[in-house]
Design a protein around this motif. Sequence first.
Motif, PDB file in Angstrom:
ATOM      1  N   VAL A 158       0.681  -0.721   0.174  1.00 21.63           N
ATOM      2  CA  VAL A 158       0.375   0.425  -0.231  1.00 21.63           C
ATOM      3  C   VAL A 158       1.390   1.204  -0.138  1.00 21.63           C
ATOM      4  N   TYR A 159       0.506   2.168  -0.756  1.00 22.57           N
ATOM      5  CA  TYR A 159       1.495   3.389  -1.249  1.00 22.57           C
ATOM      6  C   TYR A 159       0.886   4.387  -0.728  1.00 22.57           C
ATOM      7  N   SER A 160      -1.034   4.536  -0.778  1.00 23.94           N
ATOM      8  CA  SER A 160      -1.426   6.011  -0.650  1.00 23.94           C
ATOM      9  C   SER A 160      -3.124   4.953   0.067  1.00 23.94           C
ATOM     10  N   ASN A 161      -3.541   5.976   1.401  1.00 21.21           N
ATOM     11  CA  ASN A 161      -4.912   6.141   0.792  1.00 21.21           C
ATOM     12  C   ASN A 161      -5.347   7.509   0.536  1.00 21.21           C
ATOM     13  N   ASN A 162      -4.760   7.889  -0.316  1.00 22.31           N
ATOM     14  CA  ASN A 162      -5.312   9.511  -0.928  1.00 22.31           C
ATOM     15  C   ASN A 162      -5.341   9.059  -2.765  1.00 22.31           C
ATOM     16  N   PRO A 163      -6.383   8.034  -3.028  1.00 25.25           N
ATOM     17  CA  PRO A 163      -5.639   8.863  -4.381  1.00 25.25           C
ATOM     18  C   PRO A 163      -6.389   9.655  -5.222  1.00 25.25           C
ATOM     19  N   GLN A 164      -6.475  10.497  -4.929  1.00 23.93           N
ATOM     20  CA  GLN A 164      -6.730  12.048  -5.603  1.00 23.93           C
ATOM     21  C   GLN A 164      -5.767  12.972  -5.761  1.00 23.93           C
ATOM     22  N   GLU A 165      -4.908  12.069  -3.919  1.00 25.88           N
ATOM     23  CA  GLU A 165      -3.966  13.531  -3.817  1.00 25.88           C
ATOM     24  C   GLU A 165      -2.457  13.153  -4.581  1.00 25.88           C
ATOM     25  N   ILE A 166      -2.339  11.500  -5.309  1.00 26.23           N
ATOM     26  CA  ILE A 166      -1.597  10.661  -6.054  1.00 26.23           C
ATOM     27  C   ILE A 166      -1.586  11.212  -7.160  1.00 26.23           C
ATOM     28  N   ALA A 167      -3.201  11.184  -7.930  1.00 27.49           N
ATOM     29  CA  ALA A 167      -3.412  12.024  -8.980  1.00 27.49           C
ATOM     30  C   ALA A 167      -2.822  12.902  -9.372  1.00 27.49           C
ATOM     31  N   LYS A 168      -2.692  13.924  -8.754  1.00 27.93           N
ATOM     32  CA  LYS A 168      -2.675  15.458  -8.524  1.00 27.93           C
ATOM     33  C   LYS A 168      -1.415  15.832  -8.836  1.00 27.93           C
ATOM     34  N   LYS A 169      -0.839  15.016  -7.741  1.00 29.10           N
ATOM     35  CA  LYS A 169       0.886  14.480  -7.478  1.00 29.10           C
ATOM     36  C   LYS A 169       1.671  14.756  -8.847  1.00 29.10           C
ATOM     37  N   TRP A 170       1.364  13.572  -9.201  1.00 30.15           N
ATOM     38  CA  TRP A 170       1.941  12.471 -10.793  1.00 30.15           C
ATOM     39  C   TRP A 170       1.434  13.535 -12.125  1.00 30.15           C
ATOM     40  N   GLU A 171       0.516  14.339 -11.898  1.00 31.56           N
ATOM     41  CA  GLU A 171       0.164  15.346 -12.904  1.00 31.56           C
ATOM     42  C   GLU A 171       1.633  16.663 -13.109  1.00 31.56           C
ATOM     43  N   LYS A 172       1.386  17.197 -11.496  1.00 30.45           N
ATOM     44  CA  LYS A 172       1.753  18.358 -11.132  1.00 30.45           C
ATOM     45  C   LYS A 172       3.003  17.879 -11.833  1.00 30.45           C
ATOM     46  N   GLN A 173       3.771  16.433 -11.976  1.00 27.75           N
ATOM     47  CA  GLN A 173       5.482  16.406 -12.117  1.00 27.75           C
ATOM     48  C   GLN A 173       5.552  16.631 -13.780  1.00 27.75           C
ATOM     49  N   GLY A 174       4.319  16.103 -13.984  1.00 29.26           N
ATOM     50  CA  GLY A 174       4.463  16.291 -15.883  1.00 29.26           C
ATOM     51  C   GLY A 174       3.305  14.677 -16.695  1.00 29.26           C
ATOM     52  N   ALA A 175       3.524  14.004 -16.317  1.00 26.79           N
ATOM     53  CA  ALA A 175       2.478  12.870 -16.134  1.00 26.79           C
ATOM     54  C   ALA A 175       1.841  13.237 -17.470  1.00 26.79           C
ATOM     55  N   ASP A 176       1.514  12.578 -19.035  1.00 27.43           N
ATOM     56  CA  ASP A 176       0.996  12.952 -19.399  1.00 27.43           C
ATOM     57  C   ASP A 176      -0.595  12.391 -19.538  1.00 27.43           C
ATOM     58  N   MET A 177      -0.116  11.431 -18.900  1.00 28.12           N
ATOM     59  CA  MET A 177      -1.900  10.378 -18.924  1.00 28.12           C
ATOM     60  C   MET A 177      -2.005   9.799 -18.011  1.00 28.12           C
ATOM     61  N   LEU A 178      -2.708   8.819 -17.209  1.00 30.30           N
ATOM     62  CA  LEU A 178      -3.132   8.745 -16.189  1.00 30.30           C
ATOM     63  C   LEU A 178      -3.804   7.144 -16.490  1.00 30.30           C
ATOM     64  N   HIS A 179      -3.079   6.551 -15.772  1.00 34.42           N
ATOM     65  CA  HIS A 179      -3.257   4.490 -15.952  1.00 34.42           C
ATOM     66  C   HIS A 179      -3.693   3.920 -14.945  1.00 34.42           C
ATOM     67  N   VAL A 180      -5.241   4.611 -14.904  1.00 34.02           N
ATOM     68  CA  VAL A 180      -5.615   4.136 -13.732  1.00 34.02           C
ATOM     69  C   VAL A 180      -6.780   2.526 -13.138  1.00 34.02           C
ATOM     70  N   VAL A 181      -5.992   1.234 -12.445  1.00 30.85           N
ATOM     71  CA  VAL A 181      -6.593   0.019 -12.664  1.00 30.85           C
ATOM     72  C   VAL A 181      -7.175  -0.291 -11.184  1.00 30.85           C
ATOM     73  N   ASP A 182      -8.554  -0.638 -11.933  1.00 31.24           N
ATOM     74  CA  ASP A 182      -9.381  -1.093 -11.206  1.00 31.24           C
ATOM     75  C   ASP A 182      -9.941  -2.815 -10.295  1.00 31.24           C
ATOM     76  N   LEU A 183      -8.060  -2.900  -9.398  1.00 30.97           N
ATOM     77  CA  LEU A 183      -7.796  -4.675  -9.126  1.00 30.97           C
ATOM     78  C   LEU A 183      -9.386  -5.044  -8.455  1.00 30.97           C
ATOM     79  N   ASP A 184      -9.745  -4.289  -7.302  1.00 36.57           N
ATOM     80  CA  ASP A 184     -10.916  -4.973  -7.316  1.00 36.57           C
ATOM     81  C   ASP A 184     -12.035  -5.786  -8.005  1.00 36.57           C
TER      82      ASP A 184
END
Length: 234
Positions: A27-53
């Motif tokens: 487990v890396y985070s309990n706040n997915p929104q925060e992680i998404a915004k972090k990667w966006e801010k760092q310059g990600a071109d796109m996000l690949h979001v996987v629903d493992l459940d």
Amino acid sequence: MKIIPAIDLMDGQVVRLVQGKPENKTVYSNNPQEIAKKWEKQGADMLHVVDLDATLQLGTNLKLIEQITKEISIPIQIAGGLRDESVIATALDFADRIVLGTLAFKEKNIVIKLGEKFGQERLVISADHVDGNVVINGWTSEAGISLLDAIRDYSKNKFQEFLITNVSRDGMLQGPDLQNLVVACAQNVNVIASGGISKPSDISDVKKCNAYGVILGKALYEGKITIEEAKKLA
């Protein structure tokens, strides 16, 4: 080449599995929104979001993913457990693209119809494989088709977006499967490479294969590579 961080969700948390096995979970985070915004801010071109459940048929994180899309401006592609037409339609209401794996190899006619309805460019065919043979159902069974035949078959039906994962490399930090990647990229389609990225030089190797994009997972979360480094090499 697109730099695409992965956000794998399980029980609403950002996690990484090794070779897709739930018992090998970090487990890396309990706040997915925060992680998404972090990667966006760092310059990600796109996000690949996987629903493992959803992949493992344990539940769904679709509402959470919809919330994530509202908080960032870069494109999102959703993967994992998208095997029902109504769920796919719901996901495409807010996601830019969706990734289809199991459905693509069990119900090809449905996927072709979905492509005609929503646009083939919004449907990414996920050809997860072991030694060049496609696997489905959360990597638990073989689809009975080779990676190369799968790409050729779908490209004949106007599909141009493919996600290639060598399951044996996923989460192992052992380097990407360049041998199969070269073959896939030579088919004149857009290929996103996934699995095995462990260091900056791996990005250069994937780029040489003419990949459309590369997914960053464990190496990004473990600090072995940054989005900024990857962008420079891409």
